[in-house]
Design an enzyme around this catalytic site. Sequence first.
Site, PDB file in Angstrom:
ATOM      1  N   LYS A   1       0.887  -1.204  -0.064  1.00 14.79           N
ATOM      2  CA  LYS A   1       0.023  -0.171   0.056  1.00 14.79           C
ATOM      3  C   LYS A   1       1.013   1.333  -0.050  1.00 14.79           C
ATOM      4  O   LYS A   1       2.150   1.187   0.193  1.00 14.79           O
ATOM      5  CB  LYS A   1      -0.953   0.018   1.189  1.00 14.79           C
ATOM      6  CG  LYS A   1      -1.789  -1.377   1.010  1.00 14.79           C
ATOM      7  CD  LYS A   1      -3.157  -1.296   1.996  1.00 14.79           C
ATOM      8  CE  LYS A   1      -2.718  -1.888   3.378  1.00 14.79           C
ATOM      9  NZ  LYS A   1      -4.148  -2.075   4.332  1.00 14.79           N
TER      10      LYS A   1
ATOM     11  N   ASN B   1      -1.044  -0.584   7.876  1.00 16.20           N
ATOM     12  CA  ASN B   1      -0.438  -1.986   8.127  1.00 16.20           C
ATOM     13  C   ASN B   1       0.235  -2.508   6.708  1.00 16.20           C
ATOM     14  O   ASN B   1       0.768  -3.711   6.340  1.00 16.20           O
ATOM     15  CB  ASN B   1      -1.437  -3.091   8.513  1.00 16.20           C
ATOM     16  CG  ASN B   1      -2.625  -3.015   7.642  1.00 16.20           C
ATOM     17  OD1 ASN B   1      -2.596  -2.539   6.413  1.00 16.20           O
ATOM     18  ND2 ASN B   1      -3.560  -3.980   7.921  1.00 16.20           N
TER      19      ASN B   1
ATOM     20  N   GLU C   1     -10.247 -10.412  -6.170  1.00 17.23           N
ATOM     21  CA  GLU C   1      -9.298  -9.520  -6.228  1.00 17.23           C
ATOM     22  C   GLU C   1      -8.485  -9.437  -7.422  1.00 17.23           C
ATOM     23  O   GLU C   1      -7.994  -8.408  -8.035  1.00 17.23           O
ATOM     24  CB  GLU C   1      -8.779  -9.563  -4.846  1.00 17.23           C
ATOM     25  CG  GLU C   1      -9.640  -8.904  -3.538  1.00 17.23           C
ATOM     26  CD  GLU C   1      -8.814  -9.459  -2.121  1.00 17.23           C
ATOM     27  OE1 GLU C   1      -7.662  -9.796  -2.242  1.00 17.23           O
ATOM     28  OE2 GLU C   1      -9.408  -9.101  -1.198  1.00 17.23           O
TER      29      GLU C   1
ATOM     30  N   HIS D   1      -1.971  -5.676   1.815  1.00 18.69           N
ATOM     31  CA  HIS D   1      -2.852  -6.211   1.756  1.00 18.69           C
ATOM     32  C   HIS D   1      -2.546  -7.603   1.304  1.00 18.69           C
ATOM     33  O   HIS D   1      -1.877  -7.992   0.281  1.00 18.69           O
ATOM     34  CB  HIS D   1      -3.879  -5.580   0.955  1.00 18.69           C
ATOM     35  CG  HIS D   1      -5.176  -6.479   0.669  1.00 18.69           C
ATOM     36  ND1 HIS D   1      -6.151  -6.613   1.508  1.00 18.69           N
ATOM     37  CD2 HIS D   1      -5.390  -7.516  -0.433  1.00 18.69           C
ATOM     38  CE1 HIS D   1      -6.992  -7.518   0.866  1.00 18.69           C
ATOM     39  NE2 HIS D   1      -6.584  -8.079  -0.132  1.00 18.69           N
TER      40      HIS D   1
ATOM     41  N   TYR E   1     -12.490  -2.839  -1.174  1.00 17.78           N
ATOM     42  CA  TYR E   1     -13.156  -2.853   0.030  1.00 17.78           C
ATOM     43  C   TYR E   1     -14.481  -2.966   0.074  1.00 17.78           C
ATOM     44  O   TYR E   1     -15.087  -2.700   1.303  1.00 17.78           O
ATOM     45  CB  TYR E   1     -12.424  -1.652   0.995  1.00 17.78           C
ATOM     46  CG  TYR E   1     -11.027  -1.974   1.224  1.00 17.78           C
ATOM     47  CD1 TYR E   1     -10.539  -3.091   1.859  1.00 17.78           C
ATOM     48  CD2 TYR E   1     -10.117  -0.712   1.042  1.00 17.78           C
ATOM     49  CE1 TYR E   1      -9.176  -3.103   2.275  1.00 17.78           C
ATOM     50  CE2 TYR E   1      -8.735  -0.995   1.540  1.00 17.78           C
ATOM     51  CZ  TYR E   1      -8.250  -2.092   2.185  1.00 17.78           C
ATOM     52  OH  TYR E   1      -7.075  -2.179   2.343  1.00 17.78           O
TER      53      TYR E   1
HETATM   54  P1  TYD Z   1      -9.383  -6.520   6.919  1.00 21.41           P
HETATM   55  O1  TYD Z   1      -9.817  -6.935   5.567  1.00 21.41           O
HETATM   56  O2  TYD Z   1     -10.471  -7.125   8.152  1.00 21.41           O
HETATM   57  O3  TYD Z   1      -7.963  -7.174   7.492  1.00 21.41           O
HETATM   58  P2  TYD Z   1      -6.743  -7.512   6.676  1.00 21.41           P
HETATM   59  O4  TYD Z   1      -6.227  -6.660   5.581  1.00 21.41           O
HETATM   60  O5  TYD Z   1      -5.744  -8.245   7.639  1.00 21.41           O
HETATM   61  O6  TYD Z   1      -7.395  -8.752   5.695  1.00 21.41           O
HETATM   62  O7  TYD Z   1      -9.523  -5.044   7.113  1.00 21.41           O
HETATM   63  C1  TYD Z   1      -9.163  -4.058   5.982  1.00 21.41           C
HETATM   64  C2  TYD Z   1      -8.230  -3.189   6.625  1.00 21.41           C
HETATM   65  O8  TYD Z   1      -8.923  -2.243   7.154  1.00 21.41           O
HETATM   66  C3  TYD Z   1      -7.160  -3.410   7.288  1.00 21.41           C
HETATM   67  O9  TYD Z   1      -5.935  -3.803   6.388  1.00 21.41           O
HETATM   68  C4  TYD Z   1      -6.950  -2.260   7.881  1.00 21.41           C
HETATM   69  C5  TYD Z   1      -8.019  -1.562   8.147  1.00 21.41           C
HETATM   70  N1  TYD Z   1      -8.580  -1.839   9.351  1.00 21.41           N
HETATM   71  C6  TYD Z   1      -8.638  -0.723  10.508  1.00 21.41           C
HETATM   72  O10 TYD Z   1      -8.278   0.103   9.993  1.00 21.41           O
HETATM   73  N2  TYD Z   1      -9.214  -0.853  11.495  1.00 21.41           N
HETATM   74  C7  TYD Z   1      -9.970  -2.084  12.070  1.00 21.41           C
HETATM   75  O11 TYD Z   1     -10.396  -2.423  12.910  1.00 21.41           O
HETATM   76  C8  TYD Z   1      -9.696  -3.230  11.147  1.00 21.41           C
HETATM   77  C9  TYD Z   1     -10.626  -4.597  11.252  1.00 21.41           C
HETATM   78  C10 TYD Z   1      -9.252  -3.053   9.778  1.00 21.41           C
END
Ligand code: TYD
Length: 149
Positions: free
Chosen positions: A11, A123, A137, A126, A51
């Site tokens: 990202k 984070n 996706e 993805h 998303y």
């Molecule tokens: P998600 O698809 O649940 O997680 P992952 O990317 O680990 O599969 O969530 C999508 C994105 O949303 C995640 O990468 C970061 C953001 N997010 C938040 O900012 N706060 C939250 O509480 C959650 C669950 C996700």
Amino acid sequence: MTPQSVLVLIKPDGLQKAVAGEVISLFSAGDLKLVGLKLVQVPLKLARAHYGHLRGQTFFAEIVDYLMGKLHGNNPVVAMVYTGPDAIAKCRRIAGATNPEAADPKSVRGKFGRVTTKGVFENLVHVSSDVKEARREIKLWFRKSELLA
Ligand code: TYD
């Protein structure tokens, strides 16, 4: 084990922090085949579609802005597709937990991610969550002609 394909995105924070190379190196440890790779300046429509399943969440608008680079100097995303046995679980292990503070310190998110003061999980990567999501996706991000056979 049947081979799987998985979408991995670095990202915009990954590009802004200039760690895309290190992130790709960490994914190389998964012993998977890289079959697609490109830079994408993410438009609103793609971010919202990516998303789509999180549309009802309080953080939806924020993660759409995040994917578009609005929080990180309008940087693009590195989009990749890996294939191989157990590719989804392998890549998710390398990525680490969704919340960077809870992620294994040696994972991508543990090393490079952060939680903002607003509570957004920056984070860095993805990774598709399951086979069905991976198919959806990969179709959303890549044309067939952009992927190696
Ligand atoms: P998600 O698809 O649940 O997680 P992952 O990317 O680990 O599969 O969530 C999508 C994105 O949303 C995640 O990468 C970061 C953001 N997010 C938040 O900012 N706060 C939250 O509480 C959650 C669950 C996700």
